[in-house]
Design an enzyme around this catalytic site. Structure first.
Site, PDB file in Angstrom:
ATOM      1  CG  ASN A 167      -1.683   1.235   1.441  1.00  0.00           C
ATOM      2  OD1 ASN A 167      -1.772   2.065   0.536  1.00  0.00           O
ATOM      3  ND2 ASN A 167      -2.278   1.385   2.621  1.00  0.00           N
ATOM      4  CE  LYS A 188       0.085   3.333   4.757  1.00  0.00           C
ATOM      5  NZ  LYS A 188       0.090   3.490   6.202  1.00  0.00           N
ATOM      6  CG  HIS A 244      -5.740   1.683   5.371  1.00  0.00           C
ATOM      7  ND1 HIS A 244      -5.297   2.632   6.265  1.00  0.00           N
ATOM      8  CD2 HIS A 244      -4.695   0.854   5.148  1.00  0.00           C
ATOM      9  CE1 HIS A 244      -4.028   2.385   6.560  1.00  0.00           C
ATOM     10  NE2 HIS A 244      -3.642   1.310   5.898  1.00  0.00           N
ATOM     11  CD  GLU A 291      -2.809   5.393   6.892  1.00  0.00           C
ATOM     12  OE1 GLU A 291      -2.794   5.464   5.659  1.00  0.00           O
ATOM     13  OE2 GLU A 291      -1.863   4.926   7.554  1.00  0.00           O
ATOM     14  CD  GLU A 320      -3.359  -2.796   7.478  1.00  0.00           C
ATOM     15  OE1 GLU A 320      -2.254  -2.984   6.973  1.00  0.00           O
ATOM     16  OE2 GLU A 320      -4.048  -1.792   7.257  1.00  0.00           O
ATOM     17  N   GLY A 369       2.623   2.104  10.760  1.00  0.00           N
ATOM     18  CA  GLY A 369       3.568   3.205  10.588  1.00  0.00           C
ATOM     19  C   GLY A 369       4.278   3.623  11.862  1.00  0.00           C
ATOM     20  CB  SER A 394       5.513  -1.760  11.869  1.00  0.00           C
ATOM     21  OG  SER A 394       5.014  -0.467  12.158  1.00  0.00           O
TER      22      SER A 394
END
Ligand code: PEP
Length: 245
Positions: free
Chosen positions: A6, A8, A91, A93, A161, A167, A205
């Site tokens: 991904n 992003k 996701h 985010e 996730e 991240g 990560s």
């Protein structure tokens, strides 16, 4: 195994082309299913670069609507038109930055299915929820709310996730990962039997240095990779670890 990158909102068009080209050229024979999810404006270029390789390409999100007055959105059918074969939905985010609700996530999963592309549905708890002992309940709730009740042979992959691992450099322990992935597998068998054997990816990560450990956890069928998918050596290292798992 299934390894997804991904990207992003990172990189220029030239960088996207160069990264896709390097991966297409260096993907080892016998690599697991590998997919790239570049920013929408870079999809066509990335599709061109990987055209002669087994790598497939998808969108990072899609609209729940087929068309209409939805400024800035991209429909699942538009992704298909470009040659994309998958889409990431839900996701964290998107859930956090765009306030996406479970109902919207379900509508997007349905839109992806109706367009005939593979959907990666992301689920995962926040640190607060984990510390409150709610991690499994949160994930069960996201699965129940995000997956249509009637499914048959649809290509849906689950990505677990944990939000606190995305991240941050923090990775779930192998025990926590195994516990959650076993729970997801059992839930799918009971509540969405059409997805009983689908891949359950871990995301958060994952790097070449910890990939062996991630892939050794129970029911981990691959990885959804953010940061480490932006450098070909790192991403290829994860692919190699999956081949050796
Ligand atoms: C992700 O955003 O899906 C992700 C797992 O990111 P990272 O690998 O950078 O934690």
């Amino acid at each position: 195994m299934f390894i997804a990158g991904n990207w992003k909102m990172n990189g220029t068009l030239d960088q996207a082309r160069a990264l896709a080209r390097a991966l297409a050229e260096q993907l080892p024979a016998g690599a697991p299913t590998t997919a790239l999810f570049p920013p929408a404006p870079h999809l066509t270029a990335v599709l061109e670069e990987v055209a002669d390789s087994p790598i497939f390409v998808g969108g990072q999100d899609c609209s729940p609507h087929p068309d209409g007055a939805h400024t800035g959105d991209v429909s699942a059918a538009m992704l298909v038109d470009l040659g994309a074969r998958g889409v990431i939905v839900g996701h964290s985010e998107r859930r956090t930055n765009h306030g996406e609700t479970d109902a919207q996530v379900l509508a997007k999963v349905t839109a992806g299915m109706q367009a005939g592309i593979g959907v990666i549905l992301c689920v995962g708890e926040t640190l607060e929820q984990r510390e409150a002992g709610q991690a499994e309940a949160v994930v069960r709730g996201q699965l129940a709310a995000g997956l249509p009740e009637t499914l048959s042979g649809d290509a849906i992959t689950i990505a677990y996730e944990p939000v606190w691992a995305i991240g941050t450099g923090k990775v779930a322990t192998r025990d926590d990962m195994s516990t959650m992935h076993r729970m997801i597998r059992a839930w799918l068998r009971e509540h969405r039997p059409a997805l009983a054997e689908t891949f359950i990816l871990y995301g958060g990560s994952v790097k070449a240095a910890n990939a062996d450990d991630v892939f050794a956890a129970d029911e981990v069928g691959g990885a959804l990779v953010g940061g480490a998918s932006l450098k070909s050596d790192d991403f290829l290292g994860i692919i190699t670890a999956a081949m050796n798992a």
